[in-house]
Write a protein that holds these residues in place. Structure first.
Motif, PDB file in Angstrom:
ATOM      1  N   LEU A  23      21.368  68.585  30.638  1.00  0.00           N
ATOM      2  CA  LEU A  23      20.164  69.591  30.594  1.00  0.00           C
ATOM      3  C   LEU A  23      19.075  67.720  29.859  1.00  0.00           C
ATOM      4  O   LEU A  23      19.321  67.848  28.447  1.00  0.00           O
ATOM      5  CB  LEU A  23      20.914  70.298  29.648  1.00  0.00           C
TER       6      LEU A  23
ATOM      7  N   HIS B 205      15.037  70.646  27.210  1.00  0.00           N
ATOM      8  CA  HIS B 205      15.802  71.933  26.362  1.00  0.00           C
ATOM      9  C   HIS B 205      15.294  72.901  27.268  1.00  0.00           C
ATOM     10  O   HIS B 205      15.046  72.898  28.527  1.00  0.00           O
ATOM     11  CB  HIS B 205      14.799  71.698  24.740  1.00  0.00           C
ATOM     12  N   ILE B 206      16.124  74.110  27.032  1.00  0.00           N
ATOM     13  CA  ILE B 206      16.607  75.432  27.690  1.00  0.00           C
ATOM     14  C   ILE B 206      14.951  75.975  27.488  1.00  0.00           C
ATOM     15  O   ILE B 206      13.633  76.076  26.278  1.00  0.00           O
ATOM     16  CB  ILE B 206      16.960  76.488  26.822  1.00  0.00           C
TER      17      ILE B 206
ATOM     18  N   THR C 155      14.339  72.706  32.628  1.00  0.00           N
ATOM     19  CA  THR C 155      14.280  71.814  31.307  1.00  0.00           C
ATOM     20  C   THR C 155      13.106  71.376  30.917  1.00  0.00           C
ATOM     21  O   THR C 155      13.534  70.594  29.578  1.00  0.00           O
ATOM     22  CB  THR C 155      15.794  70.644  31.936  1.00  0.00           C
TER      23      THR C 155
ATOM     24  N   THR D 299      16.847  74.145  36.872  1.00  0.00           N
ATOM     25  CA  THR D 299      17.309  73.776  36.581  1.00  0.00           C
ATOM     26  C   THR D 299      18.759  73.919  37.931  1.00  0.00           C
ATOM     27  O   THR D 299      19.367  75.690  37.322  1.00  0.00           O
ATOM     28  CB  THR D 299      17.889  73.126  35.460  1.00  0.00           C
TER      29      THR D 299
END
Length: 201
Positions: free
Chosen positions: A93, A96-97, A3, A87
């Protein structure tokens, strides 16, 4: 997946040259808790695999491709690094990805401190410019950050005291390299649009 929320500021305790690769030994009491062979840990934004784990240290092999395409190649014993475990499914979250797949490196250009935050300007490789937009997300040395300003060859981010105190960005100075990972969603959208245009022709 990560994350971009750094769990701790770790340290490289040893680097072994393996010819076409390097073996890093790293100290990180938080990320090594419960760690086992084969686990992933992001080191300055680079996803590495745990080879061995003993106490609060773990080892990871870094191949030449990674050393050449990231800033890990200049690290040595004593270097501080950002560490993050993947994660968990169902977890919040917070950033962010982040994949832990570095797209390129930038360089700290300047720092502008203020009373409660600091603006850091970072150079941006030409092939990544199209993915970086104002108020968008970018990962710098594994840290999920919001872009304040995006130029043709640079971008800037605003850092709060916590980020400065608990990550490598509190230590980096102008001229220092940083790992960059752009938003994966932007790259997928670009590819899908390009594929669609090709099919239409």
């Amino acid at each position: 997946m990560f994350t971009g929320i750094v769990e701790e500021l770790g340290e490289i305790t040893a680097v072994e040259n393996l010819g076409d690769a390097s073996r890093f030994r790293l100290r990180g009491p938080i990320v090594t808790e419960g760690a086992k062979h084969g686990d992933s840990i992001a080191v300055n934004g680079v996803c590495l695999t745990v080879v061995d784990h003993e106490g609060d240290e773990f080892t990871a092999d870094v191949m030449a491709e990674t050393l050449n395409r990231s800033s890990l190649g200049i690290l040595a014993a004593g270097s501080r690094v950002n560490l993050e475990r993947p994660t968990a499914v169902g977890a919040r979250l917070g950033g962010h990805i982040v994949q832990g797949h570095v797209d390129g490196t930038g360089e700290i250009l300047e720092r502008k401190p203020s009373d409660n935050w600091e603006i850091v300007k970072i150079s941006l490789p030409a092939d990544l410019t199209r993915y970086v937009v104002e108020k968008g997300s970018i990962t710098v040395d594994g840290i999920s950050l919001t872009v304040v300003d995006a130029g043709p060859d640079h971008f800037s981010v605003s850092l709060i005291p916590t980020t400065l105190a608990l990550t490598t960005l509190g230590l980096k100075q102008p001229g220092d390299p940083v790992n960059l990972e752009v938003d994966i969603i932007a790259k997928y959208v670009e590819r899908l649009l390009a594929t669609g245009q090709g099919a239409a022709q």
